[in-house]
Design a protein around this motif. Structure first.
Motif, PDB file in Angstrom:
ATOM      1  N   CYS A  32      29.487  19.898  36.073  1.00  0.00           N
ATOM      2  CA  CYS A  32      29.523  18.662  36.867  1.00  0.00           C
ATOM      3  C   CYS A  32      29.705  18.949  38.360  1.00  0.00           C
ATOM      4  CB  CYS A  32      30.644  17.753  36.380  1.00  0.00           C
ATOM      5  SG  CYS A  32      30.393  17.114  34.707  1.00  0.00           S
ATOM      6  N   GLY A  33      29.671  20.228  38.729  1.00  0.00           N
ATOM      7  CA  GLY A  33      29.744  20.603  40.139  1.00  0.00           C
ATOM      8  C   GLY A  33      31.125  20.937  40.668  1.00  0.00           C
ATOM      9  N   GLU A  34      32.140  20.959  39.782  1.00  0.00           N
ATOM     10  CA  GLU A  34      33.495  21.294  40.223  1.00  0.00           C
ATOM     11  C   GLU A  34      33.697  22.813  40.204  1.00  0.00           C
ATOM     12  OE1 GLU A  34      36.768  19.028  38.527  1.00  0.00           O
ATOM     13  OE2 GLU A  34      35.292  17.667  37.632  1.00  0.00           O
ATOM     14  N   ILE A  35      34.317  23.331  41.244  1.00  0.00           N
ATOM     15  CA  ILE A  35      34.635  24.757  41.308  1.00  0.00           C
ATOM     16  C   ILE A  35      36.052  24.904  41.864  1.00  0.00           C
ATOM     17  CG2 ILE A  35      34.085  26.972  42.394  1.00  0.00           C
ATOM     18  CD1 ILE A  35      31.185  26.171  42.423  1.00  0.00           C
ATOM     19  N   PRO A  36      36.910  25.683  41.210  1.00  0.00           N
ATOM     20  CA  PRO A  36      38.281  25.866  41.709  1.00  0.00           C
ATOM     21  C   PRO A  36      38.300  26.859  42.865  1.00  0.00           C
ATOM     22  CG  PRO A  36      37.942  27.231  39.797  1.00  0.00           C
ATOM     23  CD  PRO A  36      36.668  26.449  39.977  1.00  0.00           C
ATOM     24  N   ASP A  37      39.407  26.926  43.540  1.00  0.00           N
ATOM     25  CA  ASP A  37      39.589  27.936  44.591  1.00  0.00           C
ATOM     26  C   ASP A  37      40.104  29.249  43.988  1.00  0.00           C
ATOM     27  OD1 ASP A  37      38.945  26.171  46.839  1.00  0.00           O
ATOM     28  OD2 ASP A  37      40.797  25.138  46.268  1.00  0.00           O
ATOM     29  N   ILE A  38      40.937  29.119  42.948  1.00  0.00           N
ATOM     30  CA  ILE A  38      41.492  30.266  42.238  1.00  0.00           C
ATOM     31  C   ILE A  38      41.357  29.969  40.746  1.00  0.00           C
ATOM     32  CG2 ILE A  38      43.501  31.786  41.970  1.00  0.00           C
ATOM     33  CD1 ILE A  38      44.648  30.430  44.523  1.00  0.00           C
ATOM     34  N   LEU A  93      32.546  34.896  42.739  1.00  0.00           N
ATOM     35  CA  LEU A  93      33.935  35.279  42.977  1.00  0.00           C
ATOM     36  C   LEU A  93      34.030  36.235  44.156  1.00  0.00           C
ATOM     37  CD1 LEU A  93      35.023  35.965  39.278  1.00  0.00           C
ATOM     38  CD2 LEU A  93      35.449  33.882  40.611  1.00  0.00           C
ATOM     39  N   SER A  94      35.166  36.233  44.821  1.00  0.00           N
ATOM     40  CA  SER A  94      35.391  37.137  45.949  1.00  0.00           C
ATOM     41  C   SER A  94      35.741  38.529  45.440  1.00  0.00           C
ATOM     42  CB  SER A  94      36.546  36.625  46.824  1.00  0.00           C
ATOM     43  OG  SER A  94      36.244  35.374  47.384  1.00  0.00           O
ATOM     44  N   PHE A  95      35.352  39.537  46.187  1.00  0.00           N
ATOM     45  CA  PHE A  95      35.763  40.897  45.860  1.00  0.00           C
ATOM     46  C   PHE A  95      37.215  41.082  46.289  1.00  0.00           C
ATOM     47  CE2 PHE A  95      31.176  41.324  45.938  1.00  0.00           C
ATOM     48  CZ  PHE A  95      30.950  42.094  44.801  1.00  0.00           C
ATOM     49  N   ALA A 152      39.695  34.931  42.810  1.00  0.00           N
ATOM     50  CA  ALA A 152      39.531  33.967  43.897  1.00  0.00           C
ATOM     51  C   ALA A 152      38.051  33.621  43.994  1.00  0.00           C
ATOM     52  CB  ALA A 152      40.026  34.552  45.217  1.00  0.00           C
ATOM     53  N   ALA A 153      37.732  32.348  44.069  1.00  0.00           N
ATOM     54  CA  ALA A 153      36.328  31.939  44.203  1.00  0.00           C
ATOM     55  C   ALA A 153      35.805  32.319  45.588  1.00  0.00           C
ATOM     56  CB  ALA A 153      36.192  30.446  43.972  1.00  0.00           C
ATOM     57  N   PHE A 207      47.120  35.065  47.038  1.00  0.00           N
ATOM     58  CA  PHE A 207      47.813  34.570  45.847  1.00  0.00           C
ATOM     59  C   PHE A 207      47.532  35.466  44.645  1.00  0.00           C
ATOM     60  CE2 PHE A 207      48.158  31.942  42.007  1.00  0.00           C
ATOM     61  CZ  PHE A 207      49.487  31.567  42.112  1.00  0.00           C
ATOM     62  N   THR A 208      46.290  35.927  44.506  1.00  0.00           N
ATOM     63  CA  THR A 208      45.983  36.827  43.381  1.00  0.00           C
ATOM     64  C   THR A 208      46.811  38.108  43.492  1.00  0.00           C
ATOM     65  OG1 THR A 208      44.121  37.961  44.478  1.00  0.00           O
ATOM     66  CG2 THR A 208      43.618  35.942  43.269  1.00  0.00           C
ATOM     67  N   GLU A 209      46.978  38.612  44.715  1.00  0.00           N
ATOM     68  CA  GLU A 209      47.776  39.822  44.912  1.00  0.00           C
ATOM     69  C   GLU A 209      49.254  39.559  44.630  1.00  0.00           C
ATOM     70  OE1 GLU A 209      45.750  42.734  48.009  1.00  0.00           O
ATOM     71  OE2 GLU A 209      46.285  40.832  48.965  1.00  0.00           O
ATOM     72  N   PHE A 210      49.694  38.354  44.959  1.00  0.00           N
ATOM     73  CA  PHE A 210      51.094  37.991  44.699  1.00  0.00           C
ATOM     74  C   PHE A 210      51.395  38.030  43.196  1.00  0.00           C
ATOM     75  CE2 PHE A 210      54.062  34.412  43.731  1.00  0.00           C
ATOM     76  CZ  PHE A 210      55.225  35.022  44.176  1.00  0.00           C
ATOM     77  N   LEU A 211      50.422  37.612  42.365  1.00  0.00           N
ATOM     78  CA  LEU A 211      50.648  37.590  40.924  1.00  0.00           C
ATOM     79  C   LEU A 211      50.819  38.983  40.323  1.00  0.00           C
ATOM     80  CD1 LEU A 211      48.404  34.832  39.300  1.00  0.00           C
ATOM     81  CD2 LEU A 211      50.828  34.760  39.854  1.00  0.00           C
TER      82      LEU A 211
END
Length: 366
Positions: free
Chosen positions: A93-99, A112-114, A272-273, A287-291
């Protein structure tokens, strides 16, 4: 009249400062982006696939998001829990999260981001970090063994002869839906023998338990174990959690828990998108690194799951879970859940004595 030269000097200085002020102002703002950070709302999807052995994954992420927000005061992370089917529908439906947090093996259909490379006990994808794992264990009905005049040694695991002895009174398996515990015994790890090393434990004399286990049930093992139809249950951290809860309610027998191997097909990834907004992308990657920081990994204790970083001080009061964590770090074998059916079939053949099937499983798990 004598004050005029001084007044002229002050006027001259003022005019020079006024003339130079645009330069100073522009210079200041030109250096600002280096310290500028993203301000706004980030959306985090938590796509569920397997259950933890304690508090929920989404609860864990919400708490970590709050900690992250406390050091990034202009950022708010909105966490949404959903199934894979719900996530697929939202993307269509066109939705994409940030993370996005998702089970290992789930295919992401948006860029996705490298991520910066890091060393993990689980080899990471270039666009994802693993941030928690499940594992498998062995539960032994201690009362049933006593009634049969059989014993097993204390410690974090069972030796093959002890496993074969206990299995004669019934062995069953359980796991999360879509995952499998059957291959865990194929990589069976166990402590060194504590008794004298006579011919029984000479080099090459240790029996291969995986080729001779009489299986009572390959599915719904928790029920069979609680009803005392089997002495051994090999299952995930979730069934261990449930068995402990049922025991406290007098609905399960007394048991001891042991680690089996470093095999698992359960891991949760974080990505991360991709975004054209560099500040947003940088914040998402942070945030991904924080996890996967040590402080966040320690908090997995409440979930009853296992960190991806080695040498985290966790489960030091729980010999079974600590041993699983150690095996996952040192002898990890993470396999895509897509191999579940193939591994199940090969495992059933191996437990029936098919050495060729056992070799094929171990090849797949290397």
């Amino acid at each position: 009249m004598k004050a005029k030269p001084y007044a002229y000097f002050l006027c001259a200085i003022t005019l020079i400062l006024i003339a130079l002020s645009p330069v100073f102002i522009l210079s200041y703002y030109e250096t600002m982006p280096e310290n500028e950070s993203y301000k706004g709302i980030l959306t985090l999807w938590h796509i569920t696939g397997w259950r933890t052995g304690g508090s929920s994954g989404v609860s864990f992420l919400k708490k970590r998001a709050s900690e992250f927000e406390s050091v990034n005061p202009h950022v708010f992370i909105r966490t949404v829990s959903m199934t894979a089917a719900e996530a697929n529908e939202a993307v269509s439906c066109g939705e994409i999260p940030d993370i996005v947090s998702y089970p290992y093996g789930y295919e992401i259909s948006f860029p996705l981001s490298f991520l910066p490379q890091k060393d993990f006990a689980v080899n990471p994808l270039s666009t994802a970090y693993p941030y928690m794992r499940g594992g498998y264990c062995m539960l032994i009905n201690t009362d049933m063994l006593s009634e049969q005049a059989a014993e097993v040694s204390e410690g974090w695991g069972l030796r093959p002869d002890e496993l074969l002895t206990a299995a004669q009174f019934g062995l069953c398996f359980d796991s999360e839906k879509g995952y499998t515990s059957l291959p865990s015994v194929m990589l069976h790890e166990y402590p060194e023998a504590k008794r004298p090393n006579i011919s029984t434990w000479g080099e090459g004399d240790v029996p291969d338990a995986a080729l001779g286990l009489p299986v009572t049930s390959y599915t719904d093992g928790l029920t069979a174990f609680c009803e005392e139809k089997a002495c051994i249950l090999i299952a995930s951290q979730r069934q261990l959690f449930e068995a402990q809860a049922l025991y406290e309610q007098n609905e399960a027998p007394s048991f001891s828990a042991y680690a089996v191997s470093g095999y698992t097909d359960m891991a949760q990834m974080i990505s991360a998108a991709e975004s054209e907004d560099e500040l947003k992308k940088k914040m998402c990657i942070s945030f991904t690194e924080f996890l996967v920081s040590e402080s966040a990994q320690k908090k997995l204790y409440a979930l009853g799951v296992f960190p991806v970083l080695p040498d985290i001080k966790i489960y030091q009061d729980d010999e079974c879970r600590y041993a699983i964590y150690e095996l996952l770090c040192k002898k990890n074998r993470l396999l895509f859940p897509q191999y579940t059916n193939e591994l199940d079939e090969l495992s059933k053949k191996a437990y029936s004595g098919d050495a060729k099937a056992l070799r094929e499983i171990r090849r797949l798990l290397q």
